[in-house]
Design a protein around this motif. Structure first.
Motif, PDB file in Angstrom:
ATOM      1  N   PRO A 298      12.174  10.837  -8.664  1.00 18.11           N
ATOM      2  CA  PRO A 298      11.431  10.002  -7.354  1.00 18.11           C
ATOM      3  C   PRO A 298      12.326   9.384  -6.412  1.00 18.11           C
ATOM      4  N   ASP A 299      13.557   9.260  -6.587  1.00 15.95           N
ATOM      5  CA  ASP A 299      14.811   8.924  -5.864  1.00 15.95           C
ATOM      6  C   ASP A 299      15.144   9.993  -4.752  1.00 15.95           C
ATOM      7  N   ASP A 300      14.735  11.428  -4.964  1.00 22.56           N
ATOM      8  CA  ASP A 300      14.993  12.441  -4.392  1.00 22.56           C
ATOM      9  C   ASP A 300      14.027  12.966  -3.442  1.00 22.56           C
ATOM     10  N   LEU A 301      12.810  12.165  -3.330  1.00 23.35           N
ATOM     11  CA  LEU A 301      11.714  12.352  -2.705  1.00 23.35           C
ATOM     12  C   LEU A 301      12.088  12.539  -1.232  1.00 23.35           C
ATOM     13  N   HIS A 302      12.678  11.344  -0.574  1.00 27.52           N
ATOM     14  CA  HIS A 302      12.823  11.383   0.600  1.00 27.52           C
ATOM     15  C   HIS A 302      14.022  12.318   1.224  1.00 27.52           C
ATOM     16  N   VAL A 303      14.709  12.885   0.386  1.00 29.41           N
ATOM     17  CA  VAL A 303      15.770  13.680   0.665  1.00 29.41           C
ATOM     18  C   VAL A 303      15.147  15.318   0.944  1.00 29.41           C
ATOM     19  N   PHE A 304      14.394  15.791  -0.087  1.00 28.59           N
ATOM     20  CA  PHE A 304      14.044  16.883  -0.198  1.00 28.59           C
ATOM     21  C   PHE A 304      12.525  17.117   0.246  1.00 28.59           C
ATOM     22  N   SER A 305      12.210  16.291   0.958  1.00 27.44           N
ATOM     23  CA  SER A 305      10.747  16.192   1.583  1.00 27.44           C
ATOM     24  C   SER A 305      10.518  15.204   2.697  1.00 27.44           C
ATOM     25  N   LEU A 306       9.618  15.321   3.433  1.00 27.25           N
ATOM     26  CA  LEU A 306       9.145  14.497   4.627  1.00 27.25           C
ATOM     27  C   LEU A 306       8.609  13.084   3.809  1.00 27.25           C
ATOM     28  N   LEU A 307       8.358  13.220   2.522  1.00 27.79           N
ATOM     29  CA  LEU A 307       7.999  12.015   2.135  1.00 27.79           C
ATOM     30  C   LEU A 307       8.616  10.773   1.884  1.00 27.79           C
ATOM     31  N   SER A 308       8.185   9.665   1.482  1.00 29.88           N
ATOM     32  CA  SER A 308       9.271   8.427   1.092  1.00 29.88           C
ATOM     33  C   SER A 308       8.221   7.655   0.009  1.00 29.88           C
ATOM     34  N   THR A 309       8.837   6.828  -0.619  1.00 34.93           N
ATOM     35  CA  THR A 309       8.362   6.041  -1.558  1.00 34.93           C
ATOM     36  C   THR A 309       8.475   4.516  -1.120  1.00 34.93           C
ATOM     37  N   GLU A 310       7.488   3.789  -1.522  1.00 33.45           N
ATOM     38  CA  GLU A 310       7.517   2.428  -0.860  1.00 33.45           C
ATOM     39  C   GLU A 310       6.993   1.609  -2.077  1.00 33.45           C
ATOM     40  N   ASN A 311       7.519   0.183  -2.282  1.00 37.87           N
ATOM     41  CA  ASN A 311       6.836  -0.669  -3.387  1.00 37.87           C
ATOM     42  C   ASN A 311       5.897  -1.595  -2.764  1.00 37.87           C
ATOM     43  N   ILE A 312       4.897  -1.826  -3.465  1.00 40.07           N
ATOM     44  CA  ILE A 312       3.938  -2.603  -2.743  1.00 40.07           C
ATOM     45  C   ILE A 312       3.781  -4.013  -3.618  1.00 40.07           C
ATOM     46  N   SER A 313       4.274  -5.227  -2.967  1.00 38.78           N
ATOM     47  CA  SER A 313       4.452  -6.382  -3.996  1.00 38.78           C
ATOM     48  C   SER A 313       3.005  -7.000  -3.519  1.00 38.78           C
ATOM     49  N   GLN A 314       2.508  -7.490  -4.627  1.00 38.20           N
ATOM     50  CA  GLN A 314       1.037  -8.404  -4.792  1.00 38.20           C
ATOM     51  C   GLN A 314       0.993  -9.653  -5.163  1.00 38.20           C
ATOM     52  N   ARG A 315       0.397 -10.504  -4.515  1.00 38.13           N
ATOM     53  CA  ARG A 315       0.179 -11.843  -4.954  1.00 38.13           C
ATOM     54  C   ARG A 315      -1.204 -12.427  -4.846  1.00 38.13           C
ATOM     55  N   ILE A 316      -1.746 -12.999  -5.856  1.00 34.07           N
ATOM     56  CA  ILE A 316      -3.149 -13.515  -5.795  1.00 34.07           C
ATOM     57  C   ILE A 316      -3.063 -14.933  -6.409  1.00 34.07           C
ATOM     58  N   THR A 317      -4.003 -15.758  -5.867  1.00 35.71           N
ATOM     59  CA  THR A 317      -3.935 -17.211  -6.372  1.00 35.71           C
ATOM     60  C   THR A 317      -5.305 -17.315  -7.155  1.00 35.71           C
ATOM     61  N   ILE A 318      -5.216 -17.951  -8.275  1.00 36.99           N
ATOM     62  CA  ILE A 318      -6.363 -18.009  -8.986  1.00 36.99           C
ATOM     63  C   ILE A 318      -6.724 -19.480  -9.637  1.00 36.99           C
ATOM     64  N   ALA A 319      -7.890 -19.799  -9.328  1.00 44.66           N
ATOM     65  CA  ALA A 319      -8.443 -21.191  -9.730  1.00 44.66           C
ATOM     66  C   ALA A 319      -8.173 -21.422 -11.194  1.00 44.66           C
ATOM     67  N   TYR A 320      -7.407 -22.565 -11.739  1.00 47.60           N
ATOM     68  CA  TYR A 320      -7.050 -22.534 -13.237  1.00 47.60           C
ATOM     69  C   TYR A 320      -6.848 -24.120 -13.312  1.00 47.60           C
ATOM     70  N   THR A 321      -7.751 -24.739 -14.237  1.00 46.92           N
ATOM     71  CA  THR A 321      -7.527 -26.223 -14.181  1.00 46.92           C
ATOM     72  C   THR A 321      -7.171 -26.432 -15.736  1.00 46.92           C
ATOM     73  N   GLY A 322      -6.862 -25.654 -16.417  1.00 39.11           N
ATOM     74  CA  GLY A 322      -6.247 -25.752 -18.142  1.00 39.11           C
ATOM     75  C   GLY A 322      -4.755 -26.093 -17.874  1.00 39.11           C
TER      76      GLY A 322
END
Length: 279
Positions: free
Chosen positions: A108-132
């Motif tokens: 995976p770390d070599d993908l951007h070196v040996f191809s025109l592709l690159s890897t990205e990390n997607i950080s997600q965040r959700i807010t949930i209703a919780y009263t407990g």
């Protein structure tokens, strides 16, 4: 290989401008070229090359061999295509990349070196209703998942705990919590389990009833709500009354009665969670 060979426009010109600034890349012009073209300019060994955007690049090394003159080019790869050199019969772990009709296995770390592709990390965040209580939620997840650990307040800026080092659950207010994670198949599955734990028993029961009804419809077709919370199932003129509370079935046709009883029991085993009191 890309055309046109004169490098005046098209794919060959685009690739040249992308790659020419890196000394590790090479441009091979195998045939005759016309005067006034970029390819002719390159063959004349200029000190710099003017790109289409108006900027000049002087990092390009020009080699113009005569006919039948050999040229040696050295390629130094600092990384490997695979995570390690495999032995015979050993399983190779990596990314399978297809380019035209060839396949390559890359770390995976070599993908951007040996191809025109690159890897990205997607950080997600959700807010949930919780009263407990926030501690109750942490306890619930410990019953479902193995690794649930509290996080220091100074690290998370408030009460929080981590799940499998992939998900962070934070206390936002008396009515809300937030989930933070980097998206990948395993982390997404952990988030789904954690989100289910925030729901109350009443919400889970309503959802379970909808699933039970939908599955019975897929099996028997005509399923309607009757009196006293019972389900009325009609198949080929035969009618069965199913009590959802205890699973009892009333029907004059013994075959249909047994089919409904067994189906409902199996659905309940899948939909309803196992009580924590059961050892």
């Amino acid at each position: 290989m890309a055309s046109p060979s004169g490098l005046q426009s098209g794919l060959s010109r685009q690739l040249f401008e992308i790659w020419c600034s890196d000394k590790k890349n090479a441009c091979v012009i195998p045939g005759n070229v016309v005067e006034g073209t970029l390819a002719k300019t390159i063959i004349n060994e200029p000190k710099e090359v003017t790109l289409m955007n108006g900027f000049a690049d002087s990092n390009t090394k020009i080699i113009s061999p005569k006919n039948c003159q050999s040229v040696e080019m050295y390629f130094n790869s600092e990384k490997r295509l695979a995570e390690k050199t495999p032995e015979v019969g050993e399983t190779v772990s990596g990314l399978l990349v297809k380019k035209t009709f060839t396949y390559q296995i890359m770390a995976p770390d070599d993908l951007h070196v040996f191809s025109l592709l690159s890897t990205e990390n997607i950080s997600q965040r959700i807010t949930i209703a919780y009263t407990g209580a926030f501690g109750v939620l942490e306890h619930r997840l410990k019953q479902i998942l193995e690794s649930v650990e509290s996080l220091p307040d100074e690290e998370s800026e408030g009460p929080a705990f981590g799940v499998h080092e992939r998900l962070t659950v934070k206390y936002e207010s008396e009515k809300h919590i937030s989930l933070h994670w980097r998206s990948d198949p395993i982390s997404d599955m952990v988030v789904v389990e954690s989100e289910e734990a925030t729901k109350t028993e009443e919400e889970n029961n309503k959802k379970a009833e909808k699933v039970v009804h939908a599955l019975l419809v897929s099996l028997f077709g005509d399923v309607k709500f009757g009196e006293n919370g019972k389900l009325v199932i009609s198949v080929d003129g035969n009618v069965a009354h199913l009590d959802k509370q205890n699973g009892n079935v009333e029907c004059g046709n013994e075959g249909l009665k047994e089919r409904v009883r067994v189906a409902f029991q199996r659905i309940q085993n899948v939909v309803k969670p196992i009580p924590l009191s059961v050892s």
